[in-house]
Design an enzyme around this catalytic site. Structure first.
Site, PDB file in Angstrom:
ATOM      1  N   GLU B  60     -34.820 -57.315 -57.915  1.00  0.00           N
ATOM      2  CA  GLU B  60     -35.910 -58.297 -57.853  1.00  0.00           C
ATOM      3  C   GLU B  60     -36.087 -59.095 -59.137  1.00  0.00           C
ATOM      4  O   GLU B  60     -36.281 -60.309 -59.107  1.00  0.00           O
ATOM      5  CB  GLU B  60     -37.234 -57.613 -57.487  1.00  0.00           C
ATOM      6  CG  GLU B  60     -37.361 -57.247 -56.012  1.00  0.00           C
ATOM      7  CD  GLU B  60     -36.617 -55.978 -55.636  1.00  0.00           C
ATOM      8  OE1 GLU B  60     -36.144 -55.267 -56.544  1.00  0.00           O
ATOM      9  OE2 GLU B  60     -36.503 -55.692 -54.426  1.00  0.00           O
ATOM     10  N   HIS B 129     -46.358 -49.735 -50.161  1.00  0.00           N
ATOM     11  CA  HIS B 129     -45.947 -50.891 -49.349  1.00  0.00           C
ATOM     12  C   HIS B 129     -47.118 -51.624 -48.697  1.00  0.00           C
ATOM     13  O   HIS B 129     -46.912 -52.373 -47.752  1.00  0.00           O
ATOM     14  CB  HIS B 129     -45.002 -50.434 -48.229  1.00  0.00           C
ATOM     15  CG  HIS B 129     -43.555 -50.384 -48.607  1.00  0.00           C
ATOM     16  ND1 HIS B 129     -43.072 -49.546 -49.563  1.00  0.00           N
ATOM     17  CD2 HIS B 129     -42.482 -51.087 -48.152  1.00  0.00           C
ATOM     18  CE1 HIS B 129     -41.756 -49.716 -49.661  1.00  0.00           C
ATOM     19  NE2 HIS B 129     -41.384 -50.649 -48.822  1.00  0.00           N
TER      20      HIS B 129
HETATM   21  C1  LIG Z   1     -37.770 -52.534 -54.921  1.00  0.00           C
HETATM   22  C2  LIG Z   1     -37.542 -52.621 -53.481  1.00  0.00           C
HETATM   23  N1  LIG Z   1     -36.910 -53.705 -53.003  1.00  0.00           N
HETATM   24  C3  LIG Z   1     -36.684 -53.817 -51.681  1.00  0.00           C
HETATM   25  C4  LIG Z   1     -37.093 -52.847 -50.822  1.00  0.00           C
HETATM   26  C5  LIG Z   1     -36.862 -52.989 -49.336  1.00  0.00           C
HETATM   27  N2  LIG Z   1     -35.830 -52.067 -48.927  1.00  0.00           N
HETATM   28  C6  LIG Z   1     -36.139 -50.872 -48.418  1.00  0.00           C
HETATM   29  S1  LIG Z   1     -34.805 -49.977 -48.109  1.00  0.00           S
HETATM   30  C7  LIG Z   1     -33.764 -51.175 -48.630  1.00  0.00           C
HETATM   31  C8  LIG Z   1     -32.291 -50.949 -48.584  1.00  0.00           C
HETATM   32  C9  LIG Z   1     -31.852 -49.816 -49.411  1.00  0.00           C
HETATM   33  O1  LIG Z   1     -30.551 -49.464 -49.074  1.00  0.00           O
HETATM   34  P1  LIG Z   1     -29.868 -48.155 -49.610  1.00  0.00           P
HETATM   35  O2  LIG Z   1     -30.234 -47.935 -51.027  1.00  0.00           O
HETATM   36  O3  LIG Z   1     -28.424 -48.286 -49.317  1.00  0.00           O
HETATM   37  O4  LIG Z   1     -30.513 -46.970 -48.784  1.00  0.00           O
HETATM   38  P2  LIG Z   1     -30.389 -46.619 -47.232  1.00  0.00           P
HETATM   39  O5  LIG Z   1     -31.541 -47.285 -46.560  1.00  0.00           O
HETATM   40  O6  LIG Z   1     -29.089 -47.089 -46.740  1.00  0.00           O
HETATM   41  O7  LIG Z   1     -30.572 -45.150 -47.131  1.00  0.00           O
HETATM   42  C10 LIG Z   1     -34.488 -52.279 -49.039  1.00  0.00           C
HETATM   43  C11 LIG Z   1     -33.899 -53.531 -49.520  1.00  0.00           C
HETATM   44  C12 LIG Z   1     -37.780 -51.745 -51.363  1.00  0.00           C
HETATM   45  N3  LIG Z   1     -38.268 -50.765 -50.582  1.00  0.00           N
HETATM   46  N4  LIG Z   1     -37.977 -51.648 -52.698  1.00  0.00           N
END
Ligand SMILES: Cc1ncc(C[n+]2csc(CCOP(=O)(O)OP(=O)(O)O)c2C)c(N)n1
Ligand SMILES: [Mg+2]
Lengths: 325, 328
Positions: B60, B129
């Site tokens: 971000e 959130h």
């Molecule tokens: C700082 C932040 N940015 C964006 C999000 C929105 N978000 C939630 S999960 C995610 C993807 C994360 O992917 P990964 O680390 O590969 O974990 P997975 O869901 O595949 O277990 C995003 C962008 C968030 N929760 N926190």
């Protein structure tokens, strides 16, 4: 060549791994049903498909070791020993939940089990893990902080800052990347310049390895070896476990960005039936024994749902509680 | 005019501005291929291609930093932060950089950029959130802060934000995306920044709201009308600059005010508004300014208790009755 299971663990332990994976899967699939019924609300990120990582890794850790994770953490909490009843009640938002209904699916926590939380801000758990490892070292405790995170999380500043810090201060952190190849709808090579995530640690001189995250024994062995190294050297270690989530990112995601063919390839590698077959092939269990385990897990999950359903809602006044000590 | 959702109105604004100006581009997590977590960027990749609709890593602070640089370099970035909660990871680039650069460098450059951030509570997303951080942004000089309540304002304000040569923080409420309303089709339809809207006329109590709070205020006003109480609802739309004039004009008429804020009460924008009202027309008030606010607690997950932490139409109705009856 797969390792002969009996060379790794005694039969009882091997069966326990199966039971934990089966329980995790049952729990998650039951969550999906409860979400469809409107009993669970908010975001719900299920772990189905990734069980071998939580189960294998937890088996390789000591009970004293800390575990931290992201928001896809039901299985991690339950495998560590959290009561499925209280986890389900948390998801229902009930007063009997593991965080009194204040946390929800993304925020499980149980310090009595050294399960130090599910965090929903991507990358939030990195520095906290480093801090817990520091506290352990400072107090002369023998603990490791095991930090679980996804492939998407490695592009947060906190990832790089924490890797550097852990190595600089010689802290006992085990980083476990659950690479399921997607961060929501973005495939790993579209978000990471170096998609082979374990290689990133060379910038911090942290030893790392990649392991098949669909193979519970492979994960167990890798974590066991890694934790021995960490305990011996006092330095961090990094594991990348490649895996796959069988469902969308959350219940709101139909996962249209993945092809059916890709899904099939991974489905064929489902850790549950594959590990069951291994147990049968090597005569560690009979089909009847596995059936008994499965029945027991189903009953546990049913009891958890019933407990959650029958539990009371938190009182409105509780919103003012537990904010300050 | 055509009826559309708040989501589609935002989507249309993005498309129109991208057609209008080739220097406009969109970036953010999952905005391109996935078409946005809330589907606000649906169809953008198909129409404008990968050069102008860019998926980013989950980084971000750098999403905003890159936008600052791109804006300085002659582009007009529209960044999406998946939710306002993640803006906290970008506060360094937002507050220390974006908001300061023009002034700190003696007016020699400008940053024509927009940051869209969905947010607000009420969806059982838990403490990390569900935040309403509008006051955090309003507090910092050097950028505009907008928060539409209706589809028409969503479109007109977002277009103005993109065309504006100042950095703009553009807040959207997650629970409004499916709300519907009439939206002008004219691609030159713009809603001016810094102008509040009288969303309902009345003369006994002024109810000030913004975003989803305006919608709740209108519901409360409708019910109160049935009980013989006439409310004027002022929808702020623009939180910075704040349209004190429109608020004060309404208060001069009614003499009573209820300010509704979704954010935490302490240092909430209601306090700022109350203070401006006291400065402007203290002697015309028939009652102290009443505030309806989010509770000063981290948002609990459980739907049962989450509700008590967020202003509801019913709490607004009660507040209006309180100021009418002298119970403050
Ligand atoms: C700082 C932040 N940015 C964006 C999000 C929105 N978000 C939630 S999960 C995610 C993807 C994360 O992917 P990964 O680390 O590969 O974990 P997975 O869901 O595949 O277990 C995003 C962008 C968030 N929760 N926190
Ligand atoms: Mg992932």
């Amino acid at each position: 060549m797969q390792t002969r299971l009996r060379m790794v663990l005694p039969d009882q332990e091997l069966l326990k791994l199966y039971e934990q994976m089966f329980l995790s899967r049952e729990f998650e699939e039951s969550c999906a049903e409860q979400y469809a019924k409107g009993h669970i609300t908010g975001f719900l990120h299920l772990y189905s498909g990734q069980e071998a990582v939580a189960v294998g890794a937890t088996a390789g850790l000591h009970k004293d070791d800390y575990i931290l994770s992201a928001y896809r953490e039901h299985a991690q909490a339950i495998v560590r020993g959290a009561d499925p009843k209280r986890v389900m009640a948390e998801l229902f938002g009930k007063a009997t939940g593991i965080c009194k209904g204040k946390g929800g699916s993304m925020h499980l926590f149980d310090p009595s089990l050294n399960f130090m939380g599910g965090y929903a801000i991507v990358g939030g758990q990195f520095p906290i893990s480093v801090g817990l490892a520091f506290a352990a070292q400072y107090r002369g405790e023998e603990r490791i902080a095991a930090c679980f995170f996804g492939d998407g999380a490695v592009n947060q500043g906190t990832f790089h800052e924490s890797l550097n810090w852990a190595q600089l201060w010689h802290l006992p952190v085990l980083f476990v990347c659950e690479n399921n190849f997607y961060g929501i709808g973005t495939e790993v090579h579209r978000s990471s310049a170096l998609a082979s995530i374990h290689k990133r640690t060379c910038g911090y001189d942290i030893p790392s390895e990649k392991v098949d995250g669909m193979d519970v024994i492979a994960v167990y062995k890798a974590v066991k070896y890694a934790t021995e190294k960490v305990r011996e050297s006092g330095h961090p270690y990094f594991i990348e476990a490649t895996t796959y989530r069988f469902r969308g990112h959350s219940m709101a995601d139909p996962a249209k960005y993945r092809s059916a063919a890709e899904h099939e390839v991974w489905k064929a590698r489902d850790p549950l039936p594959n590990y069951a077959r291994q147990l049968l092939d090597e005569s560690i269990a009979t089909r009847e024994q596995l059936d008994a385990i499965e029945t027991r897990c189903r009953a546990t999950v049913e009891a958890a749902v019933k407990f959650a359903e029958e539990s009371p809602w938190p009182e409105d006044s509780t919103v003012w509680e537990d904010i300050y000590v | 005019m055509s009826e559309m959702t708040y989501r589609d109105a935002l989507n249309l604004a993005l498309k129109e501005e991208m057609r209008h100006d080739p220097s406009v581009f969109v970036l953010g997590e999952d905005v391109a291929l996935y078409e946005g977590s809330f589907k606000v960027t649906r169809g953008l990749l198909a129409e404008f291609g990968e050069e102008r609709v860019r998926d980013t890593p989950i980084s971000e602070n750098t999403i905003i930093g890159v936008s600052v640089g791109a804006a300085m370099g002659g582009l007009r970035p529209v960044a999406e932060l998946m939710t306002v909660n993640f803006a906290l990871l970008a506060m360094d680039q937002i507050v220390n950089h974006m908001a300061k650069i023009r002034s700190m460098f003696g007016g020699q450059t400008f940053l024509p950029m927009t940051i869209r951030m969905p947010g607000g509570g009420g969806s059982q997303l838990g403490a990390q959130h569900s935040q309403s951080l509008e006051t955090y942004f309003m507090h910092c000089p050097g950028m505009h802060v907008l928060y539409p309540a209706t589809p028409a304002d969503a479109k007109g304000l977002l277009k103005s934000a993109i065309r504006d040569n100042n950095p703009v923080v553009f807040l959207e409420h997650e629970l409004l995306y499916n709300s519907k309303g009439e939206v002008p089709e004219d691609p030159e339809f713009l809603v001016p920044i810094g102008k509040a809207r009288v969303a309902r006329s009345g003369d006994q109590v002024t109810v000030v709201g913004y975003g989803r709070m305006t919608i709740l205020a209108l519901q409360a006003a409708e019910e109160l009308a049935g009980e013989g109480v006439s409310c004027e609802v002022v929808d702020l739309r623009s939180l910075a600059p704040l349209d004190t004039e429109t608020i004060v004009a309404s208060v001069k008429k009614s003499g009573r005010v209820v300010v509704v804020e979704e954010c935490w009460r302490t240092c909430g924008l209601g306090a700022e508004i109350a203070s401006r009202i006291y400065d402007a027309c203290f002697d015309l008030l028939q009652a102290p300014v009443k505030r309806v606010s989010g509770l000063d607690v981290p948002m609990p997950y459980s739907r049962k208790i989450e509700k008590t932490c967020i202003p509801q139409a019913e709490t607004i109705r009660q507040a209006v009755k309180d100021v009418m009856s002298g119970r403050y």
